[in-house]
Write a protein that holds these residues in place. Structure first.
Motif, PDB file in Angstrom:
ATOM      1  N   ARG A   1      -1.466 -14.574   9.961  1.00  0.00           N
ATOM      2  CA  ARG A   1      -1.570 -13.166   9.564  1.00  0.00           C
ATOM      3  C   ARG A   1      -0.971 -12.305  10.665  1.00  0.00           C
ATOM      4  NH1 ARG A   1      -7.487 -12.426   8.645  1.00  0.00           N
ATOM      5  NH2 ARG A   1      -6.877 -10.254   8.518  1.00  0.00           N
ATOM      6  N   ASP A   2      -0.577 -11.082  10.284  1.00  0.00           N
ATOM      7  CA  ASP A   2       0.244 -10.297  11.212  1.00  0.00           C
ATOM      8  C   ASP A   2      -0.331 -10.177  12.618  1.00  0.00           C
ATOM      9  OD1 ASP A   2      -1.751  -8.663  10.341  1.00  0.00           O
ATOM     10  OD2 ASP A   2      -0.438  -7.291   9.252  1.00  0.00           O
ATOM     11  N   HIS A   3      -1.631  -9.890  12.728  1.00  0.00           N
ATOM     12  CA  HIS A   3      -2.140  -9.694  14.081  1.00  0.00           C
ATOM     13  C   HIS A   3      -2.275 -11.021  14.830  1.00  0.00           C
ATOM     14  CE1 HIS A   3      -5.919 -10.588  11.974  1.00  0.00           C
ATOM     15  NE2 HIS A   3      -6.303 -11.076  13.118  1.00  0.00           N
TER      16      HIS A   3
ATOM     17  N   SER B   1       0.763 -12.048  17.161  1.00  0.00           N
ATOM     18  CA  SER B   1       0.745 -11.582  18.541  1.00  0.00           C
ATOM     19  C   SER B   1      -0.353 -12.294  19.321  1.00  0.00           C
ATOM     20  CB  SER B   1       0.510 -10.074  18.546  1.00  0.00           C
ATOM     21  OG  SER B   1       0.035  -9.679  19.792  1.00  0.00           O
ATOM     22  N   ARG B   2      -1.532 -12.398  18.715  1.00  0.00           N
ATOM     23  CA  ARG B   2      -2.691 -12.861  19.460  1.00  0.00           C
ATOM     24  C   ARG B   2      -2.629 -14.360  19.739  1.00  0.00           C
ATOM     25  NH1 ARG B   2      -8.680 -11.245  17.443  1.00  0.00           N
ATOM     26  NH2 ARG B   2      -7.818  -9.161  17.587  1.00  0.00           N
TER      27      ARG B   2
ATOM     28  N   ARG C   1       6.455  -7.382  19.928  1.00  0.00           N
ATOM     29  CA  ARG C   1       7.657  -6.704  19.463  1.00  0.00           C
ATOM     30  C   ARG C   1       7.641  -5.218  19.788  1.00  0.00           C
ATOM     31  NH1 ARG C   1       8.590  -5.812  13.258  1.00  0.00           N
ATOM     32  NH2 ARG C   1      10.211  -4.513  14.181  1.00  0.00           N
TER      33      ARG C   1
ATOM     34  N   ALA D   1      -2.957  -2.716  24.168  1.00  0.00           N
ATOM     35  CA  ALA D   1      -2.215  -3.971  24.073  1.00  0.00           C
ATOM     36  C   ALA D   1      -3.038  -5.146  24.586  1.00  0.00           C
ATOM     37  CB  ALA D   1      -0.921  -3.864  24.863  1.00  0.00           C
TER      38      ALA D   1
ATOM     39  N   HIS E   1      -6.104  -5.613  23.877  1.00  0.00           N
ATOM     40  CA  HIS E   1      -7.289  -5.519  23.032  1.00  0.00           C
ATOM     41  C   HIS E   1      -8.038  -6.843  22.923  1.00  0.00           C
ATOM     42  CE1 HIS E   1      -9.741  -4.136  19.672  1.00  0.00           C
ATOM     43  NE2 HIS E   1      -9.443  -5.252  19.039  1.00  0.00           N
ATOM     44  N   ALA E   2      -7.305  -7.915  22.626  1.00  0.00           N
ATOM     45  CA  ALA E   2      -7.980  -9.179  22.327  1.00  0.00           C
ATOM     46  C   ALA E   2      -8.812  -9.688  23.508  1.00  0.00           C
ATOM     47  CB  ALA E   2      -6.957 -10.214  21.869  1.00  0.00           C
TER      48      ALA E   2
ATOM     49  N   LEU F   1      -9.955  -8.014  26.061  1.00  0.00           N
ATOM     50  CA  LEU F   1     -11.005  -7.051  26.379  1.00  0.00           C
ATOM     51  C   LEU F   1     -12.126  -7.112  25.358  1.00  0.00           C
ATOM     52  CD1 LEU F   1      -9.079  -3.871  27.560  1.00  0.00           C
ATOM     53  CD2 LEU F   1     -10.585  -5.329  28.899  1.00  0.00           C
ATOM     54  N   MET F   2     -11.737  -7.328  24.106  1.00  0.00           N
ATOM     55  CA  MET F   2     -12.729  -7.421  23.037  1.00  0.00           C
ATOM     56  C   MET F   2     -13.675  -8.586  23.324  1.00  0.00           C
ATOM     57  SD  MET F   2     -13.068  -5.548  20.412  1.00  0.00           S
ATOM     58  CE  MET F   2     -14.159  -5.558  19.003  1.00  0.00           C
TER      59      MET F   2
ATOM     60  N   ALA G   1       4.315  -4.067  24.919  1.00  0.00           N
ATOM     61  CA  ALA G   1       4.462  -5.377  24.287  1.00  0.00           C
ATOM     62  C   ALA G   1       4.213  -6.488  25.306  1.00  0.00           C
ATOM     63  CB  ALA G   1       5.857  -5.510  23.677  1.00  0.00           C
TER      64      ALA G   1
ATOM     65  N   THR H   1       0.646  -7.841  26.119  1.00  0.00           N
ATOM     66  CA  THR H   1      -0.063  -8.786  25.250  1.00  0.00           C
ATOM     67  C   THR H   1       0.145 -10.218  25.740  1.00  0.00           C
ATOM     68  OG1 THR H   1       1.828  -9.020  23.775  1.00  0.00           O
ATOM     69  CG2 THR H   1       0.257  -7.308  23.231  1.00  0.00           C
TER      70      THR H   1
END
Lengths: 433, 329, 291
Positions: free
Chosen positions: C89-91, C94-95, C101, C121, C123-124, C126-127, C187, C190
């Motif tokens: 899936r789109d996210h 990246s993750r 991009r 950027a 986010h993952a 830090l989440m 970008a 990430t």
């Protein structure tokens, strides 16, 4: 409209005001001048000329004054009603103003001249402040337009009422349950609307709110239908009831019994709930989830390219926003002691949304001020009776025309390296969803 | 507690109107069909106002339902005024009511746009929405204060009806009011389609829809075009108001909200911005309501209509005939 | 969260991304038709072609914004783990797979500060550090430490792109060239293995363009990140890329080193087919880059 170098603006202004008055006459003559009345069994018309004349005269004079002052031709128009400088000053004072306001709210019940009426009004304002802060997560931070927020308020209220009546659960147990149930409903609303944007989102949230209300209205045996639910138990002071007997609140603390104790307790209860909401929202803004909400509002596609799960981010916004409405709802139920679907109509959603937009989306302080202005002002205009809502509607229009971005339009960054600079509202997106 | 106007026990959309004689052994299906089409015509006419305004300025004109309510009131007032000066020949009276009420309601539509929306044009998306909600509250209470809160019953003006296909006992009763409503709606739809596709105004409207700035650069008077869109929407709403008055024989200040929400639902269901979509959406909502009322329960007819809206939007996020939003990366 | 299937085929060690038989149809229009190419580790690969050749569509398939009609996109990610990008899936692209991009029309979070942009950027991680928000709200767990580290990383990037003094300014207030660089830094925050840039030099003046080249070279060299870029500016393409893929009308017409591509008659024809002046301009630019 007119050339800047006109010698005297007066004739032009007069002509313009006259045209406006003519339009007002066209509007007012049939609706205000001819009143449908029932004479015997039939409908008839009753002329009311004086009020048409008054209305038209008011419009004429008002327009004339405006033409000669604010709308005078050639008058240099200020770009914003409040310059960035004043705005920076305001946001600086707001830093001290907010604690001052909290301090004032805490001592309010003991100020001289504050009676039951004022405290009741305080409770009402604080309820809307809390609802505004909750909706701010969805609309202000995540940029998702929600026209059915009152549904979660209703879920909270009915959860408490039904749990308390059917299972005898106490308020303190029901409060978190009501919040959780409302959050679940928030997720239920969130799922179908994930792919929707803009006005499609608006109508679905509105429809959702209406569905909840209509079900509450028609599911007679479960919700009591239009008669609502009465006799909802009042909360105790951590196990001590507000009653006259020896084990009542007054006797336990060596006070003479007064019905005001409960009201004051209610006031502090909603104040505490509102402050907790505020703490959470401020805290959430600084967490990755809060930043993701704001990023979602700014640009959803960029969010996805950075690995932000937009589905979860949206659902969390709906769920947390709904949760706070659920808390507020169970407080509403216990304060009123009676709830019915009449309290959860669309106009309530619209009012809460208006508070958020008027306050300045995303600003906690602005939302509180807006709630005070709207609810407090509305009560203050009580003597106008029937004309109150007319004025209320007009004021809503005028405020939006005056400050389309709300009272506090700048955004304060969630984190900074050297200096926290307020970000002008014109740079901040308001979301498409 | 803050009291804003609430829905009360009033005659509402979708219930069999009081003026309509209960049909004999027609069964349930055909009367529901006829009622649904009639109701759908009214919704459709209001929905066109929503959809046109949305198409051109991209905002939900929340006050449109209340403009419809004002239109119904104005129709009633003009009708009573005509009766009192002795014009009692019903076809002539109705024709005059139609045109006078259209003109007066259009003036309201124009004023609403001028006062509440034009100053906010090009502003943030939510500001006109809140302004529209304020306008809606204003108009509702304006009508209540000026005309009173009680609902106004009008004795049936157009009576009688026809039985169609009665030969084998499987006929259906259609009242004259229903015939008038459906024919008038069809005529207005044709007229509006012609206006939008053939006239300069229609071209200007479509140009403003595509790109307002570019249209202005090419000499289209954008303000005037938008004003005329509101005027047209209000005029159609006024016709819907007259139809409502004839069909239900009763008007009060609150009908605008319910009708507005339903018509807006219809506009979104059909795909907001699309004129045929608004009409199809209106018909669908009308049919869903009457059929649900006829076969299941009257109480849950609105729940059914809203649920179907949500389900349709899950699968077609831009409504039935709406242009799908292309996500440009 | 569903774990994506791990049955991705093994790629040669030096290959980062393999695009095979990629086809994308929009209704009756075939935007990309059976395109295959490889992106090598540590390379700068350029995707060029006349307007409407399908470059951005290839990009959107690689970065998950479109699901390809036909084709396989295999990425040999960090730790040797293989990913089939078209199944993510789109996210997740990246993750999990580490593909980042930028966009042709800059998509910064305009109302947020430069610093905030770089934190979104991250986010993952830090989440995770905020215990999916729950611990973070209560101030528990290692969130504060993680956030401090994230800010340090953002600071390092701001210094690298020369924007440290504007860290607290809203991104929309930055000049165009700075916005481009900030978007690249965002970008990079990430932690990607592949950085996809959609026309990074568009609208830049020569000095900014030079800065960009330097930044891209340093990203390849210091961060070891492969770059896939779409570019119209031939001087940028010829100067920095190791490998060029040429598309025309959705089909791959040439693939090789800049030198080889430049001399490919098919490429010259494709550009000649557009406008004579344009071809001359391109030739001049190429010569300029060579000199």
């Amino acid at each position: 409209m007119t050339t800047a170098a006109a010698p005297s603006p007066f004739p032009e202004a007069l002509k313009n005001a006259f045209v406006t008055a003519l339009i007002a006459l066209g509007l007012a003559a049939p609706m205000m001048g001819l009143v449908t009345v029932q004479v015997g069994g039939d409908l008839g018309l009753e002329p009311h000329c004086p009020r048409v004349a008054i209305a038209v005269a008011l419009v004429f004079v008002g327009r004339l004054i405006l033409n000669l002052t604010i709308w005078r031709p050639g008058r240099v128009k200020k770009v914003t009603a409040i310059s960035p400088k004043t705005e920076r000053l305001l946001s600086k004072t707001a830093r001290y103003l907010a604690p001052a306001a909290v301090a004032f709210a805490i001592i309010l019940p003991f100020l001289p001249g504050v009676g039951r009426g004022q405290i009741d009004l305080g409770i009402l304002v604080l309820t809307y402040v809390m609802l505004g802060w909750g909706l701010n997560i969805v609309v202000g931070l995540a940029g998702l337009l929600d026209l059915g927020y009152v549904a979660f308020y209703a879920v909270g209220a009915y959860s408490y009422a039904l749990l308390a009546q059917n299972f005898g659960f106490s308020f303190w147990l029901c409060l978190p349950l009501a919040g959780i149930l409302a959050a679940l409903w928030g997720v239920m609303l969130g799922f179908p609307v994930l792919r929707l944007r803009g006005d499609y989102l608006a109508i679905v949230t509105l429809a959702f709110g209406e569905i909840i209300r209509l079900v509450l209205l028609n599911w007679q045996w479960f919700t009591g239908g239009p008669n609502g639910i009465g006799g909802i138990p009042k909360p105790s002071f951590f196990g001590i009831d507000f009653k006259t007997g020896p084990d009542g609140f007054a006797a336990t603390f060596g006070l003479t019994f007064s019905p005001l104790h409960r009201i004051i307790f209610m006031y502090y209860l909603i104040l505490a709930l509102a402050l907790i909401t505020n703490y959470f929202v401020i805290r959430l803004r600084r967490l990755p989830i809060g930043r993701a909400w704001e990023a979602l509002r700014e640009d959803e596609i960029a969010c996805r390219s950075l690995g932000v799960n937009t589905v979860n981010t949206k659902l969390t916004a709906f769920a947390l926003g709904a949760m706070f409405a659920g808390f507020a709802g169970s407080f509403f139920a216990t304060r009123q002691g009676f709830i019915s679907p009449e309290s959860f109509v669309f106009m309530e959603s619209a009012l809460i949304l208006a508070i958020v937009v008027l306050g300045g989306m995303g600003s906690q302080f602005g939302v509180a001020v807006a709630a005070l202005l709207m609810i407090g002002g509305f009560e203050w205009f009580r003597e106008f009776q029937d004309y109150r809502l007319i004025i209320f509607g007009l004021v809503m229009v005028l405020i939006m025309v005056w400050r389309p971005r709300g009272l506090v339009s700048s955004r304060s960054p969630s984190v900074f390296l050297k200096e926290k600079k307020a970000i002008s509202g014109s740079l901040v997106q308001e979301g498409h969803g | 507690m803050l009291r804003l106007p609430n829905e009360r026990a009033r005659p509402s959309f979708g219930r069999p109107p009081p003026t309509q004689e209960t049909p004999p052994a027609d069964g349930v299906f055909r009367p529901a069909l006829v009622n649904g089409v009639t109701l759908g015509s009214i919704y459709g006419l209001i929905a066109i106002g929503y959809t046109m305004v949305y198409g051109i300025v991209g905002m939900i004109n929340f006050a449109h339902g209340d403009v419809f309510m004002i239109g119904a009131f104005l129709s009633l007032i003009v009708f009573l005024a005509l009766t009192s000066i002795g014009i009692t020949f019903v076809p002539l009276a109705l024709l005059l009511v139609l045109f006078v009420a259209m003109a007066l309601t259009a003036l309201y539509g124009w004023t609403v746009e001028r006062v509440a929306y034009r100053p906010l044009r090009g502003s943030f998306r939510l500001a006109p929405l809140i302004s529209a909600i304020g306008m809606s509250i204003f108009l509702q209470n304006y009508a209540q204060v000026t005309q009173g809160a009680r609902f106004k019953p009008l004795p049936p003006v157009v009576t009688g009806g026809h039985k169609f296909g009665a030969v084998d006992g499987f006929g259906v009763n259609i009242s004259n009011v229903q015939i008038i409503i459906v024919l008038l709606t069809v005529a207005l739809m044709v007229a509006f389609t012609l206006i939008v596709s053939r006239t300069n105004l229609g071209r200007a409207q479509r140009a403003c829809e595509q790109d307002r700035k570019m249209a202005a650069l090419l000499g289209v008077d954008v303000d005037r075009t938008i004003s005329l869109t509101f005027v047209m929407g209000a005029a159609l709403a006024s016709v819907a108001g007259l139809m409502y008055l004839l069909y239900y024989g009763v008007v009060d200040f609150y009908i605008g909200f319910v009708a507005g929400v339903k018509a807006f639902t219809a506009a979104v269901l059909g795909g907001i911005g699309s004129l045929p979509g608004a009409m199809i959406g209106g018909l669908l909502i009308g049919l869903i309501e009457t059929f649900w009322s006829a076969y299941f329960s009257v109480e849950y007819k609105d729940v059914a209509a809203f649920s179907i809206l949500i389900i349709v939007l899950i699968f077609l996020p831009s409504g039935l005939l709406g242009r799908p939003e292309v996500e440009k990366v | 969260m569903t774990t994506p299937p791990a049955d991705a085929p093994k790629l040669p060690d030096d290959t980062l991304l393999r695009v095979e038989h990629l086809t994308m149809r929009f209704g009756g229009l075939t935007a990309v038709d059976d395109v295959s190419f490889d992106v090598k580790r540590g390379d700068i690969t350029a995707l060029i072609g006349p307007n409407g050749a399908g470059k951005t569509t290839v990009f959107n398939c690689v970065t998950g914004f479109y699901k390809p009609t036909v084709g396989r996109l295999t990425l040999n990610g960090a730790g040797g783990r293989g990913w089939l990008l078209e199944r993510l899936r789109d996210h997740q692209i990246s993750r999990l797979a580490g593909v980042a991009r930028t966009f042709q029309n800059i998509r910064l979070f305009g109302g947020m500060t430069a610093l905030e942009n770089l934190l979104v950027a991250q986010h993952a991680p830090l989440m995770k550090a905020s215990g999916m928000t729950v611990l973070g709200v209560l101030g528990l767990g290692g969130f504060n430490k993680a956030e401090a580290a994230a800010i340090e990383k953002a600071k390092a990037w701001l210094e690298r792109i020369g924007l440290i003094d504007r860290a607290d300014d809203p991104a929309a207030d930055l000049p165009y060239g700075d916005q481009r660089r900030l978007e690249i830094a965002r970008a990079m925050c990430t932690d990607p293995v592949l950085l996809c840039l959609d026309e990074p030099a568009a609208g830049l003046n020569p000095r900014e363009s030079g800065d960009l080249n330097a930044l891209l070279r340093s990203i390849r060299k210091e961060d070891g990140v492969a770059v896939l870029l779409i570019e119209h500016d031939m001087s940028v393409v010829m100067e920095i890329s190791d490998h060029v893929v040429v598309l025309d009308y959705g089909k791959k017409i040439s693939d090789g080193t800049p030198q080889a591509v430049r001399e490919d008659p098919k490429v010259i024809a494709a550009y000649l087919g557009v406008e004579d002046e344009e071809v001359e301009a391109v030739e001049r630019e190429i010569e300029g880059a060579q000199a």
